[in-house]
Design a protein around this motif. Sequence first.
Motif, PDB file in Angstrom:
ATOM      1  N   ILE A 330      16.951  19.603   9.328  1.00 22.10           N
ATOM      2  CA  ILE A 330      18.241  18.990   9.317  1.00 22.10           C
ATOM      3  C   ILE A 330      17.649  17.185   8.316  1.00 22.10           C
ATOM      4  N   VAL A 331      16.899  17.041   7.282  1.00 21.19           N
ATOM      5  CA  VAL A 331      16.268  15.606   6.861  1.00 21.19           C
ATOM      6  C   VAL A 331      17.502  15.265   7.074  1.00 21.19           C
ATOM      7  N   GLU A 332      17.643  13.549   6.994  1.00 19.59           N
ATOM      8  CA  GLU A 332      19.028  12.334   6.394  1.00 19.59           C
ATOM      9  C   GLU A 332      17.616  10.993   5.747  1.00 19.59           C
ATOM     10  N   ASP A 333      18.508  11.077   4.923  1.00 21.57           N
ATOM     11  CA  ASP A 333      18.272  10.341   3.907  1.00 21.57           C
ATOM     12  C   ASP A 333      17.923   8.690   4.177  1.00 21.57           C
ATOM     13  N   SER A 334      19.318   8.529   5.805  1.00 18.27           N
ATOM     14  CA  SER A 334      19.777   6.585   5.492  1.00 18.27           C
ATOM     15  C   SER A 334      17.972   6.936   6.253  1.00 18.27           C
ATOM     16  N   ILE A 335      17.408   7.422   7.427  1.00 15.03           N
ATOM     17  CA  ILE A 335      16.754   7.401   8.440  1.00 15.03           C
ATOM     18  C   ILE A 335      15.154   7.437   7.654  1.00 15.03           C
ATOM     19  N   CYS A 336      15.389   8.318   6.498  1.00 13.09           N
ATOM     20  CA  CYS A 336      13.939   8.515   5.394  1.00 13.09           C
ATOM     21  C   CYS A 336      13.819   7.283   4.689  1.00 13.09           C
ATOM     22  N   LEU A 337      14.835   7.180   4.225  1.00 15.11           N
ATOM     23  CA  LEU A 337      14.754   5.979   3.358  1.00 15.11           C
ATOM     24  C   LEU A 337      15.466   4.533   2.955  1.00 15.11           C
ATOM     25  N   ALA A 338      15.448   4.188   4.878  1.00 11.02           N
ATOM     26  CA  ALA A 338      15.678   2.689   4.888  1.00 11.02           C
ATOM     27  C   ALA A 338      14.920   1.971   4.729  1.00 11.02           C
ATOM     28  N   ARG A 339      15.745   0.745   4.021  1.00  9.16           N
ATOM     29  CA  ARG A 339      14.507   0.078   3.825  1.00  9.16           C
ATOM     30  C   ARG A 339      13.724  -0.441   4.985  1.00  9.16           C
ATOM     31  N   PRO A 340      12.909  -0.850   4.618  1.00  7.37           N
ATOM     32  CA  PRO A 340      11.834  -2.078   6.366  1.00  7.37           C
ATOM     33  C   PRO A 340      12.138  -3.146   6.165  1.00  7.37           C
ATOM     34  N   LYS A 341      12.543  -3.815   7.492  1.00  5.96           N
ATOM     35  CA  LYS A 341      13.074  -5.088   7.162  1.00  5.96           C
ATOM     36  C   LYS A 341      12.055  -5.812   8.377  1.00  5.96           C
ATOM     37  N   CYS A 381       9.272  13.156   4.796  1.00  8.66           N
ATOM     38  CA  CYS A 381      10.879  13.586   5.136  1.00  8.66           C
ATOM     39  C   CYS A 381      10.938  13.216   3.443  1.00  8.66           C
ATOM     40  N   ASP A 382      10.599  12.612   2.437  1.00  8.03           N
ATOM     41  CA  ASP A 382      10.354  12.160   1.587  1.00  8.03           C
ATOM     42  C   ASP A 382       9.548  12.722  -0.028  1.00  8.03           C
ATOM     43  N   GLU A 383       8.617  13.705   0.276  1.00  9.20           N
ATOM     44  CA  GLU A 383       8.073  14.293  -0.464  1.00  9.20           C
ATOM     45  C   GLU A 383       8.546  15.596  -0.771  1.00  9.20           C
ATOM     46  N   VAL A 384       9.270  16.336   1.129  1.00 15.20           N
ATOM     47  CA  VAL A 384       9.265  17.078   0.504  1.00 15.20           C
ATOM     48  C   VAL A 384      10.641  17.540  -0.370  1.00 15.20           C
ATOM     49  N   ARG A 385      10.875  16.605  -0.474  1.00 15.92           N
ATOM     50  CA  ARG A 385      12.439  17.058  -1.351  1.00 15.92           C
ATOM     51  C   ARG A 385      12.180  17.341  -2.908  1.00 15.92           C
ATOM     52  N   TYR A 386      11.023  17.307  -3.516  1.00 17.28           N
ATOM     53  CA  TYR A 386      10.441  17.387  -4.670  1.00 17.28           C
ATOM     54  C   TYR A 386       9.714  18.350  -4.380  1.00 17.28           C
ATOM     55  N   PRO A 387      10.108  20.223  -5.588  1.00 15.36           N
ATOM     56  CA  PRO A 387       9.330  20.799  -6.063  1.00 15.36           C
ATOM     57  C   PRO A 387       8.051  20.868  -6.469  1.00 15.36           C
ATOM     58  N   GLU A 388       6.946  21.099  -4.777  1.00  9.56           N
ATOM     59  CA  GLU A 388       5.681  21.017  -5.424  1.00  9.56           C
ATOM     60  C   GLU A 388       5.640  22.440  -4.522  1.00  9.56           C
ATOM     61  N   GLU A 393       5.865  26.063   0.044  1.00  4.05           N
ATOM     62  CA  GLU A 393       4.871  27.414   0.640  1.00  4.05           C
ATOM     63  C   GLU A 393       5.632  27.546   2.825  1.00  4.05           C
ATOM     64  N   TYR A 394       5.670  26.350   3.001  1.00  4.19           N
ATOM     65  CA  TYR A 394       6.768  26.308   4.092  1.00  4.19           C
ATOM     66  C   TYR A 394       7.847  25.937   4.615  1.00  4.19           C
ATOM     67  N   PHE A 395       8.533  25.288   3.813  1.00  5.32           N
ATOM     68  CA  PHE A 395      10.141  25.336   3.521  1.00  5.32           C
ATOM     69  C   PHE A 395      10.741  25.072   2.567  1.00  5.32           C
ATOM     70  N   ARG A 396      11.985  25.793   1.690  1.00  3.73           N
ATOM     71  CA  ARG A 396      12.582  26.034   1.673  1.00  3.73           C
ATOM     72  C   ARG A 396      14.008  25.402   1.199  1.00  3.73           C
ATOM     73  N   ILE A 397      14.617  25.237  -0.091  1.00  2.00           N
ATOM     74  CA  ILE A 397      15.750  24.081   0.488  1.00  2.00           C
ATOM     75  C   ILE A 397      17.377  25.056   0.927  1.00  2.00           C
ATOM     76  N   ALA A 398      17.719  24.817   1.532  1.00  2.00           N
ATOM     77  CA  ALA A 398      18.532  25.995   2.424  1.00  2.00           C
ATOM     78  C   ALA A 398      20.161  25.166   2.084  1.00  2.00           C
ATOM     79  N   MET A 399      20.317  24.013   2.038  1.00  2.00           N
ATOM     80  CA  MET A 399      21.824  23.463   1.733  1.00  2.00           C
ATOM     81  C   MET A 399      21.745  21.871   1.673  1.00  2.00           C
ATOM     82  N   GLU A 400      22.367  20.657   0.750  1.00  2.00           N
ATOM     83  CA  GLU A 400      21.487  19.328   0.532  1.00  2.00           C
ATOM     84  C   GLU A 400      23.189  19.020  -0.340  1.00  2.00           C
ATOM     85  N   ASN A 401      23.885  17.728   0.423  1.00  2.00           N
ATOM     86  CA  ASN A 401      24.707  16.592  -0.203  1.00  2.00           C
ATOM     87  C   ASN A 401      24.225  15.430  -0.092  1.00  2.00           C
TER      88      ASN A 401
END
Length: 410
Positions: A330-341, A381-388, A393-401
Amino acid sequence: MVLQSYVLSFIAASLLVFAYQGKGGVHATSLFSAILKSAFYVCLTFALSAAFHSFVKAIVDADSDEHIANFVRAKFSILDPREMKDFDVLLYLCNEGFIFLPKFVLDNMQKTLLLPSYIIVLVIGILALVISVIVKWNRLSKVETLSEKPLMYSRPDWSYVLVQTTLYGILALTTRRFIYLWAPSMCVVASAGICDCHVWNWIAGKMRINAIVGKIIQLGVVLGFVGYLVYLFLPELTSRLGELREFWDPDTVELMEWIKNSTAPATSFAGSMQLLAGVKLCTGRHVTNHPHYENKWLRERTKKSGQMYARKSAPEVHAVMKEIDAHYIIVEDSICLARPKPEQHCRFPDIIDIYNGHMPEEEVRAKYGKELKRVDTPRFCDEVRYPESEYDEYFRIAMENPTFRVYKVL
């Protein structure tokens, strides 16, 4: 874990020292010898505690957990900066619960009169305790009436509470999360100092005030405190009660409902500690790690599970997830895309980068030495969102919101 705790070893050592002392506590012929014997017993207790702790750890074959000691050393700038790349130390230092107690907390306590009354009672109580100990050790007091004895001469209950709240205060001032121990003890000490009949009788005896007049003064002080607190908090409390609302997080609810309805009971999930605690509670599914962070095995799994937020390739992350037996991540965008301080480096991706020896987005060489290296691998966590093809080959999207992305580990 309980068997190898420092507290249990300290209790065993304390009981052994008490048994050695016998009845009556410290026996001495003078104040100086009493102080020396007390210091000896304290040192003996800590030495026995360390010995018991080492013995129990050897018997139960427990791995040494140095994360708390390393955190304390890092917090007070004793740790070598190069050692501060430790994942556990970084996680603790970046958690707001482990910072020094903020000034606004003390300011709020001052407004409610809790802090001033607590300090007055504590200072007077500690001084009275010291005087009582000196008098007892010198065997100077031969009187029988309470008003003629030192305030704490026959009050072991008060003595225990004063020592305990002092230790709680030291913990809370240095580590914010321990306010949950200190704040209740402050209320107990302050209220007991104001309402304790023995204290007021002692004051009345010293000031030669009639007992009835002393009772009236005590009642007036107590009612004054209660009235001030009612005046201070009743309007705010009434306003808050009128604004009660139901908490609603549709994305989290959708995630939990999907897990319950679309996965088997034996399915395991990897993700952040706080999220997996909710997954375990709401769905009963297996989780790879959770916030019980005092177990070394679980801490190691947390580091591995967190690699989904690192600069790792799909095969590397896939191998780690297979190793910890995760069926979904389960990837959380609030963690993955948080802005660096700047100058903080407290994002979870930054912590993972430093732990892996990688340079985060912000330069940190001055703090962590030259061991960190720059890597060109994109953040998983950021790159896996793009269809490559590599990731598919290793991960498949199962649910997204809008908040969560769930991937099946293939």
